[in-house]
Design a protein around this motif. Structure first.
Motif, PDB file in Angstrom:
ATOM      1  N   SER A   1       0.825  -1.201   0.000  1.00 25.59           N
ATOM      2  CA  SER A   1       0.000   0.000   0.000  1.00 25.59           C
ATOM      3  C   SER A   1       0.864   1.257   0.000  1.00 25.59           C
ATOM      4  O   SER A   1       0.589   2.212  -0.742  1.00 25.59           O
ATOM      5  CB  SER A   1      -0.932  -0.003   1.210  1.00 25.59           C
ATOM      6  OG  SER A   1      -1.713   1.164   1.256  1.00 25.59           O
ATOM      7  N   ASN A   2       1.913   1.267   0.813  1.00 22.33           N
ATOM      8  CA  ASN A   2       2.815   2.415   0.869  1.00 22.33           C
ATOM      9  C   ASN A   2       3.512   2.632  -0.473  1.00 22.33           C
ATOM     10  O   ASN A   2       3.645   3.766  -0.950  1.00 22.33           O
ATOM     11  CB  ASN A   2       3.849   2.222   1.972  1.00 22.33           C
ATOM     12  CG  ASN A   2       3.253   2.315   3.360  1.00 22.33           C
ATOM     13  OD1 ASN A   2       2.190   2.905   3.549  1.00 22.33           O
ATOM     14  ND2 ASN A   2       3.922   1.731   4.342  1.00 22.33           N
TER      15      ASN A   2
ATOM     16  N   ALA B   1       2.489   1.597  -3.458  1.00 19.35           N
ATOM     17  CA  ALA B   1       1.501   2.023  -4.456  1.00 19.35           C
ATOM     18  C   ALA B   1       1.146   3.497  -4.291  1.00 19.35           C
ATOM     19  O   ALA B   1       0.951   4.212  -5.288  1.00 19.35           O
ATOM     20  CB  ALA B   1       0.243   1.158  -4.341  1.00 19.35           C
ATOM     21  N   ASN B   2       1.068   3.965  -3.054  1.00 16.92           N
ATOM     22  CA  ASN B   2       0.786   5.377  -2.823  1.00 16.92           C
ATOM     23  C   ASN B   2       1.885   6.267  -3.391  1.00 16.92           C
ATOM     24  O   ASN B   2       1.614   7.324  -3.974  1.00 16.92           O
ATOM     25  CB  ASN B   2       0.624   5.652  -1.326  1.00 16.92           C
ATOM     26  CG  ASN B   2      -0.779   5.353  -0.826  1.00 16.92           C
ATOM     27  OD1 ASN B   2      -1.756   5.644  -1.508  1.00 16.92           O
ATOM     28  ND2 ASN B   2      -0.892   4.775   0.359  1.00 16.92           N
ATOM     29  N   ASP B   3       3.147   5.841  -3.231  1.00 15.00           N
ATOM     30  CA  ASP B   3       4.268   6.597  -3.789  1.00 15.00           C
ATOM     31  C   ASP B   3       4.155   6.696  -5.308  1.00 15.00           C
ATOM     32  O   ASP B   3       4.315   7.770  -5.892  1.00 15.00           O
ATOM     33  CB  ASP B   3       5.597   5.919  -3.426  1.00 15.00           C
ATOM     34  CG  ASP B   3       6.069   6.273  -2.031  1.00 15.00           C
ATOM     35  OD1 ASP B   3       5.351   7.013  -1.323  1.00 15.00           O
ATOM     36  OD2 ASP B   3       7.151   5.808  -1.632  1.00 15.00           O
ATOM     37  N   TYR B   4       3.907   5.560  -5.938  1.00 13.29           N
ATOM     38  CA  TYR B   4       3.787   5.549  -7.397  1.00 13.29           C
ATOM     39  C   TYR B   4       2.595   6.388  -7.860  1.00 13.29           C
ATOM     40  O   TYR B   4       2.678   7.106  -8.861  1.00 13.29           O
ATOM     41  CB  TYR B   4       3.630   4.117  -7.899  1.00 13.29           C
ATOM     42  CG  TYR B   4       4.826   3.224  -7.717  1.00 13.29           C
ATOM     43  CD1 TYR B   4       6.129   3.721  -7.788  1.00 13.29           C
ATOM     44  CD2 TYR B   4       4.667   1.861  -7.483  1.00 13.29           C
ATOM     45  CE1 TYR B   4       7.225   2.887  -7.629  1.00 13.29           C
ATOM     46  CE2 TYR B   4       5.758   1.019  -7.332  1.00 13.29           C
ATOM     47  CZ  TYR B   4       7.036   1.536  -7.401  1.00 13.29           C
ATOM     48  OH  TYR B   4       8.120   0.704  -7.245  1.00 13.29           O
ATOM     49  N   ALA B   5       1.477   6.269  -7.156  1.00 13.28           N
ATOM     50  CA  ALA B   5       0.271   7.007  -7.541  1.00 13.28           C
ATOM     51  C   ALA B   5       0.492   8.516  -7.432  1.00 13.28           C
ATOM     52  O   ALA B   5       0.060   9.282  -8.300  1.00 13.28           O
ATOM     53  CB  ALA B   5      -0.909   6.573  -6.681  1.00 13.28           C
ATOM     54  N   ARG B   6       1.155   8.950  -6.355  1.00 16.39           N
ATOM     55  CA  ARG B   6       1.432  10.373  -6.191  1.00 16.39           C
ATOM     56  C   ARG B   6       2.341  10.888  -7.304  1.00 16.39           C
ATOM     57  O   ARG B   6       2.155  11.997  -7.815  1.00 16.39           O
ATOM     58  CB  ARG B   6       2.078  10.639  -4.833  1.00 16.39           C
ATOM     59  CG  ARG B   6       1.104  10.702  -3.673  1.00 16.39           C
ATOM     60  CD  ARG B   6       1.755  11.281  -2.438  1.00 16.39           C
ATOM     61  NE  ARG B   6       2.865  10.454  -1.971  1.00 16.39           N
ATOM     62  CZ  ARG B   6       2.746   9.490  -1.072  1.00 16.39           C
ATOM     63  NH1 ARG B   6       1.551   9.236  -0.540  1.00 16.39           N
ATOM     64  NH2 ARG B   6       3.788   8.787  -0.685  1.00 16.39           N
ATOM     65  N   ARG B   7       3.307  10.078  -7.673  1.00 14.85           N
ATOM     66  CA  ARG B   7       4.263  10.504  -8.697  1.00 14.85           C
ATOM     67  C   ARG B   7       3.607  10.594 -10.072  1.00 14.85           C
ATOM     68  O   ARG B   7       3.858  11.523 -10.843  1.00 14.85           O
ATOM     69  CB  ARG B   7       5.424   9.511  -8.749  1.00 14.85           C
ATOM     70  CG  ARG B   7       6.439   9.767  -9.853  1.00 14.85           C
ATOM     71  CD  ARG B   7       7.412  10.836  -9.454  1.00 14.85           C
ATOM     72  NE  ARG B   7       8.224  11.297 -10.567  1.00 14.85           N
ATOM     73  CZ  ARG B   7       9.326  12.011 -10.420  1.00 14.85           C
ATOM     74  NH1 ARG B   7       9.758  12.308  -9.222  1.00 14.85           N
ATOM     75  NH2 ARG B   7      10.004  12.424 -11.466  1.00 14.85           N
TER      76      ARG B   7
ATOM     77  N   ASP C   1      -4.405   6.036 -10.912  1.00 19.71           N
ATOM     78  CA  ASP C   1      -5.276   5.622  -9.818  1.00 19.71           C
ATOM     79  C   ASP C   1      -4.587   4.562  -8.952  1.00 19.71           C
ATOM     80  O   ASP C   1      -3.924   3.658  -9.465  1.00 19.71           O
ATOM     81  CB  ASP C   1      -6.578   5.055 -10.389  1.00 19.71           C
ATOM     82  CG  ASP C   1      -7.530   4.586  -9.296  1.00 19.71           C
ATOM     83  OD1 ASP C   1      -8.123   5.441  -8.627  1.00 19.71           O
ATOM     84  OD2 ASP C   1      -7.640   3.350  -9.128  1.00 19.71           O
ATOM     85  N   TYR C   2      -4.763   4.682  -7.654  1.00 26.42           N
ATOM     86  CA  TYR C   2      -4.112   3.778  -6.692  1.00 26.42           C
ATOM     87  C   TYR C   2      -4.408   2.309  -6.992  1.00 26.42           C
ATOM     88  O   TYR C   2      -3.506   1.464  -6.987  1.00 26.42           O
ATOM     89  CB  TYR C   2      -4.584   4.145  -5.284  1.00 26.42           C
ATOM     90  CG  TYR C   2      -4.225   3.155  -4.203  1.00 26.42           C
ATOM     91  CD1 TYR C   2      -2.966   3.136  -3.619  1.00 26.42           C
ATOM     92  CD2 TYR C   2      -5.173   2.226  -3.745  1.00 26.42           C
ATOM     93  CE1 TYR C   2      -2.645   2.228  -2.616  1.00 26.42           C
ATOM     94  CE2 TYR C   2      -4.864   1.324  -2.751  1.00 26.42           C
ATOM     95  CZ  TYR C   2      -3.597   1.328  -2.185  1.00 26.42           C
ATOM     96  OH  TYR C   2      -3.296   0.425  -1.210  1.00 26.42           O
ATOM     97  N   GLN C   3      -5.661   1.977  -7.269  1.00 26.50           N
ATOM     98  CA  GLN C   3      -6.026   0.588  -7.551  1.00 26.50           C
ATOM     99  C   GLN C   3      -5.378   0.097  -8.841  1.00 26.50           C
ATOM    100  O   GLN C   3      -4.989  -1.071  -8.950  1.00 26.50           O
ATOM    101  CB  GLN C   3      -7.547   0.434  -7.631  1.00 26.50           C
ATOM    102  CG  GLN C   3      -8.265   0.627  -6.306  1.00 26.50           C
ATOM    103  CD  GLN C   3      -7.850  -0.407  -5.260  1.00 26.50           C
ATOM    104  OE1 GLN C   3      -7.502  -1.535  -5.593  1.00 26.50           O
ATOM    105  NE2 GLN C   3      -7.906  -0.006  -3.997  1.00 26.50           N
TER     106      GLN C   3
END
Length: 226
Positions: A139-140, A142-148, A152-154
């Motif tokens: 989860s952590n 994926a959040n990094d990649y999504a922010r960059r 979408d996180y999913q």
């Protein structure tokens, strides 16, 4: 462990400084025992009093916590951090790119993301605890990649679950990097190949015996003496 055993450490951290810029090379497995370790990496970059810090990456990945410590040090460094994916940024090595304000990727290079791995021995409760920890880690990440990227996180989680390999152009298109750089310009770079058999489906044309990969490697070698 398979990744580390098949790619024994071949080099130390290398740092070059010139005027107000410095370059650090991460050209190996990331691991505190068998590869480039976080303590040495952090010590080296914290000693650099420069305005621009270039991080050149050619790594098959390694230990997630070691890479996290390295990523944190880059994020906290006062210099503008520019990452250059010279050959491969796979698995934990992608964390270093996520710490940069700009990411360049060379033509023919690859970027790979996947879910975390672990070796666990224990009873059912201990295995469930480990699985829960890995869910948090994923989860952590994926959040990094999504922010960059703005993906979408999913969707990022799905890409990680698929062990997604991206070409240089795809890496830029997806938002993980900002620009594709011609390898001809990188005359000081001579990339090595890694054994990626620990992964599920590495690209065929990455392997050193593939004609396209061999030609690219020889062209880089020629550029060094041209």
């Amino acid at each position: 462990m398979n990744l580390i055993q098949k790619n024994p450490k071949t080099c130390e951290i290398r740092v070059q400084s010139s005027n107000d810029q410095a370059t650090v090379y991460v050209y190996d497995v990331i691991d505190d025992v068998w590869g480039i370790d976080a303590e040495s990496f952090v010590r080296e970059i914290n000693a650099l009093n420069v305005s621009t810090l270039h991080v050149r990456i050619n790594s098959p990945g390694g230990d997630v916590f070691t890479a996290r410590a390295m990523q944190t040090a880059l994020s906290q460094h006062p210099a503008a951090v520019i990452a250059h994916i010279d050959g491969l940024a796979a698995s934990a090595a992608t964390f270093l790119a996520m710490a940069a304000s700009k990411v360049n990727i060379s033509e023919g290079a690859f970027f790979m993301i996947h879910k975390s791995w672990a070796y666990t021995v224990g009873n059912a409760d201990e295995l469930r605890t480990q699985a829960s920890l890995m869910d948090i880690m994923d989860s952590n990440i994926a959040n990094d990649y999504a922010r960059r990227t703005g993906i979408d996180y999913q969707e990022v989680l799905r890409m990680m679950d698929d062990e997604t390999w991206l070409s240089a152009g795809q890496t830029v298109d997806k938002g993980f990097a900002d620009e594709v750089i011609s390898t001809v310009a990188d005359r000081h770079v001579d990339n090595k190949f890694f054994d990626l058999s620990a992964y599920r489906h590495p690209p065929d044309n990455y392997q050193p015996d593939h004609p396209a990969a061999l030609r690219a490697h020889l062209e880089r070698r020629l550029a060094l003496i041209a």
